[in-house]
Design a protein around this motif. Structure first.
Motif, PDB file in Angstrom:
ATOM      1  N   GLY A  21       0.799  -1.212   0.000  1.00  0.00           N
ATOM      2  CA  GLY A  21       0.000   0.000   0.000  1.00  0.00           C
ATOM      3  C   GLY A  21       0.831   1.260   0.000  1.00  0.00           C
ATOM      4  N   PHE A  22       2.124   1.150  -0.224  1.00  0.00           N
ATOM      5  CA  PHE A  22       2.982   2.322  -0.226  1.00  0.00           C
ATOM      6  C   PHE A  22       2.527   3.295  -1.302  1.00  0.00           C
ATOM      7  CE2 PHE A  22       6.767   4.702  -1.523  1.00  0.00           C
ATOM      8  CZ  PHE A  22       7.112   5.241  -0.305  1.00  0.00           C
ATOM      9  N   GLY A  23       2.336   4.545  -0.936  1.00  0.00           N
ATOM     10  CA  GLY A  23       1.894   5.543  -1.885  1.00  0.00           C
ATOM     11  C   GLY A  23       0.414   5.849  -1.782  1.00  0.00           C
ATOM     12  N   PHE A  24      -0.359   4.996  -1.098  1.00  0.00           N
ATOM     13  CA  PHE A  24      -1.768   5.302  -0.897  1.00  0.00           C
ATOM     14  C   PHE A  24      -1.882   6.454   0.097  1.00  0.00           C
ATOM     15  CE2 PHE A  24      -2.129   1.028  -2.518  1.00  0.00           C
ATOM     16  CZ  PHE A  24      -3.255   1.095  -3.317  1.00  0.00           C
ATOM     17  N   THR A  25      -2.841   7.316  -0.117  1.00  0.00           N
ATOM     18  CA  THR A  25      -2.954   8.512   0.714  1.00  0.00           C
ATOM     19  C   THR A  25      -3.853   8.318   1.918  1.00  0.00           C
ATOM     20  OG1 THR A  25      -4.747   9.302  -0.694  1.00  0.00           O
ATOM     21  CG2 THR A  25      -2.513  10.046  -1.224  1.00  0.00           C
ATOM     22  N   ASN A  26      -4.717   7.336   1.926  1.00  0.00           N
ATOM     23  CA  ASN A  26      -5.672   7.151   3.008  1.00  0.00           C
ATOM     24  C   ASN A  26      -5.138   6.112   3.994  1.00  0.00           C
ATOM     25  OD1 ASN A  26      -7.884   6.689   4.671  1.00  0.00           O
ATOM     26  ND2 ASN A  26      -9.323   7.102   3.004  1.00  0.00           N
ATOM     27  N   VAL A  27      -4.660   6.572   5.128  1.00  0.00           N
ATOM     28  CA  VAL A  27      -4.073   5.689   6.142  1.00  0.00           C
ATOM     29  C   VAL A  27      -5.136   4.780   6.743  1.00  0.00           C
ATOM     30  CG1 VAL A  27      -2.863   5.632   8.356  1.00  0.00           C
ATOM     31  CG2 VAL A  27      -2.236   7.323   6.645  1.00  0.00           C
ATOM     32  N   THR A  28      -6.352   5.287   6.907  1.00  0.00           N
ATOM     33  CA  THR A  28      -7.429   4.476   7.484  1.00  0.00           C
ATOM     34  C   THR A  28      -7.706   3.258   6.620  1.00  0.00           C
ATOM     35  OG1 THR A  28      -8.403   6.465   8.412  1.00  0.00           O
ATOM     36  CG2 THR A  28      -9.806   4.531   8.301  1.00  0.00           C
ATOM     37  N   HIS A  29      -7.728   3.430   5.303  1.00  0.00           N
ATOM     38  CA  HIS A  29      -7.947   2.286   4.412  1.00  0.00           C
ATOM     39  C   HIS A  29      -6.791   1.301   4.498  1.00  0.00           C
ATOM     40  CE1 HIS A  29     -10.917   4.683   1.708  1.00  0.00           C
ATOM     41  NE2 HIS A  29     -11.448   4.296   2.837  1.00  0.00           N
ATOM     42  N   GLN A  30      -5.576   1.804   4.629  1.00  0.00           N
ATOM     43  CA  GLN A  30      -4.420   0.924   4.744  1.00  0.00           C
ATOM     44  C   GLN A  30      -4.498   0.109   6.037  1.00  0.00           C
ATOM     45  OE1 GLN A  30      -0.655   2.944   4.777  1.00  0.00           O
ATOM     46  NE2 GLN A  30       0.432   1.136   4.082  1.00  0.00           N
ATOM     47  N   GLN A  31      -4.907   0.733   7.134  1.00  0.00           N
ATOM     48  CA  GLN A  31      -5.053   0.011   8.393  1.00  0.00           C
ATOM     49  C   GLN A  31      -6.167  -1.030   8.297  1.00  0.00           C
ATOM     50  OE1 GLN A  31      -5.666   3.323  10.996  1.00  0.00           O
ATOM     51  NE2 GLN A  31      -3.477   3.563  11.412  1.00  0.00           N
ATOM     52  N   ARG A  32      -7.251  -0.689   7.609  1.00  0.00           N
ATOM     53  CA  ARG A  32      -8.343  -1.650   7.413  1.00  0.00           C
ATOM     54  C   ARG A  32      -7.889  -2.862   6.615  1.00  0.00           C
ATOM     55  NH1 ARG A  32     -12.767   2.271   5.840  1.00  0.00           N
ATOM     56  NH2 ARG A  32     -13.193   3.004   7.916  1.00  0.00           N
ATOM     57  N   ARG A  33      -7.104  -2.606   5.569  1.00  0.00           N
ATOM     58  CA  ARG A  33      -6.581  -3.710   4.758  1.00  0.00           C
ATOM     59  C   ARG A  33      -5.715  -4.632   5.615  1.00  0.00           C
ATOM     60  NH1 ARG A  33      -5.650   0.267   0.759  1.00  0.00           N
ATOM     61  NH2 ARG A  33      -3.481   0.352   1.385  1.00  0.00           N
ATOM     62  N   SER A  34      -4.910  -4.063   6.496  1.00  0.00           N
ATOM     63  CA  SER A  34      -4.046  -4.876   7.353  1.00  0.00           C
ATOM     64  C   SER A  34      -4.862  -5.724   8.311  1.00  0.00           C
ATOM     65  CB  SER A  34      -3.093  -3.987   8.150  1.00  0.00           C
ATOM     66  OG  SER A  34      -2.235  -3.315   7.292  1.00  0.00           O
ATOM     67  N   ARG A  35      -5.877  -5.119   8.922  1.00  0.00           N
ATOM     68  CA  ARG A  35      -6.723  -5.892   9.845  1.00  0.00           C
ATOM     69  C   ARG A  35      -7.480  -6.984   9.104  1.00  0.00           C
ATOM     70  NH1 ARG A  35      -7.318  -0.835  12.428  1.00  0.00           N
ATOM     71  NH2 ARG A  35      -9.193  -0.342  11.264  1.00  0.00           N
ATOM     72  N   TYR A  36      -7.975  -6.662   7.920  1.00  0.00           N
ATOM     73  CA  TYR A  36      -8.683  -7.658   7.121  1.00  0.00           C
ATOM     74  C   TYR A  36      -7.759  -8.829   6.778  1.00  0.00           C
ATOM     75  CZ  TYR A  36     -11.006  -9.784   3.127  1.00  0.00           C
ATOM     76  OH  TYR A  36     -11.576 -10.678   2.276  1.00  0.00           O
ATOM     77  N   ALA A  37      -6.566  -8.514   6.311  1.00  0.00           N
ATOM     78  CA  ALA A  37      -5.620  -9.565   5.927  1.00  0.00           C
ATOM     79  C   ALA A  37      -5.221 -10.403   7.124  1.00  0.00           C
ATOM     80  CB  ALA A  37      -4.387  -8.946   5.277  1.00  0.00           C
ATOM     81  N   ALA A  38      -4.982  -9.764   8.265  1.00  0.00           N
ATOM     82  CA  ALA A  38      -4.560 -10.503   9.458  1.00  0.00           C
ATOM     83  C   ALA A  38      -5.676 -11.386   9.985  1.00  0.00           C
ATOM     84  CB  ALA A  38      -4.109  -9.524  10.543  1.00  0.00           C
ATOM     85  N   SER A  39      -6.909 -10.901   9.966  1.00  0.00           N
ATOM     86  CA  SER A  39      -8.011 -11.709  10.489  1.00  0.00           C
ATOM     87  C   SER A  39      -8.333 -12.869   9.555  1.00  0.00           C
ATOM     88  CB  SER A  39      -9.253 -10.852  10.715  1.00  0.00           C
ATOM     89  OG  SER A  39      -9.739 -10.364   9.487  1.00  0.00           O
ATOM     90  N   HIS A  40      -8.208 -12.673   8.256  1.00  0.00           N
ATOM     91  CA  HIS A  40      -8.513 -13.749   7.321  1.00  0.00           C
ATOM     92  C   HIS A  40      -7.372 -14.746   7.182  1.00  0.00           C
ATOM     93  CE1 HIS A  40     -11.944 -11.314   6.393  1.00  0.00           C
ATOM     94  NE2 HIS A  40     -12.443 -12.318   5.705  1.00  0.00           N
TER      95      HIS A  40
END
Length: 106
Positions: free
Chosen positions: A63-82
């Motif tokens: 996600g390097f270069g994405f501007t929305n940190v909240t979306h990046q954190q959501r992606r991490s939680r989603y990936a970790a939980s799945h």
């Protein structure tokens, strides 16, 4: 377990005495002896936590270069939980992330 460790230490003191790496290994094992024995006896490890940490780092790197940190954190939680569910493919290919423009990642 104790007999195997004693045999290892005897080897390190006799045959491996001239090799500095073996001496360092023997010192490290001696310092962590109780934890090593407990891990072998119980079969418990922190491998699952390390795997999730690796996956989160991978998602953050992707996600390097994405501007929305909240979306990046959501992606991490989603990936970790799945990644911890049974039967779910772990790794980047199973995330199904969408980049700007609608293209899929993975």
């Amino acid at each position: 377990m104790s007999a195997a460790l004693e045999a290892f230490f005897v080897f390190c003191a006799t045959i491996g005495g001239s090799i500095p790496e073996i001496q360092t290994l023997a010192e490290t094992i001696s310092l962590w002896r109780a934890e090593i024995c407990q891990g072998v006896a119980t079969g418990h490890s922190n491998a699952a936590a390390e795997g999730v940490n690796r996956l989160v780092k991978l998602v953050y790197r992707s996600g390097f270069g994405f501007t929305n940190v909240t979306h990046q954190q959501r992606r991490s939680r989603y990936a970790a939980s799945h990644s911890t569910l049974w039967g779910v493919e772990t790794g980047f290919g199973g995330l199904g992330l969408r980049l700007r423009g609608g293209s899929m990642v993975g």
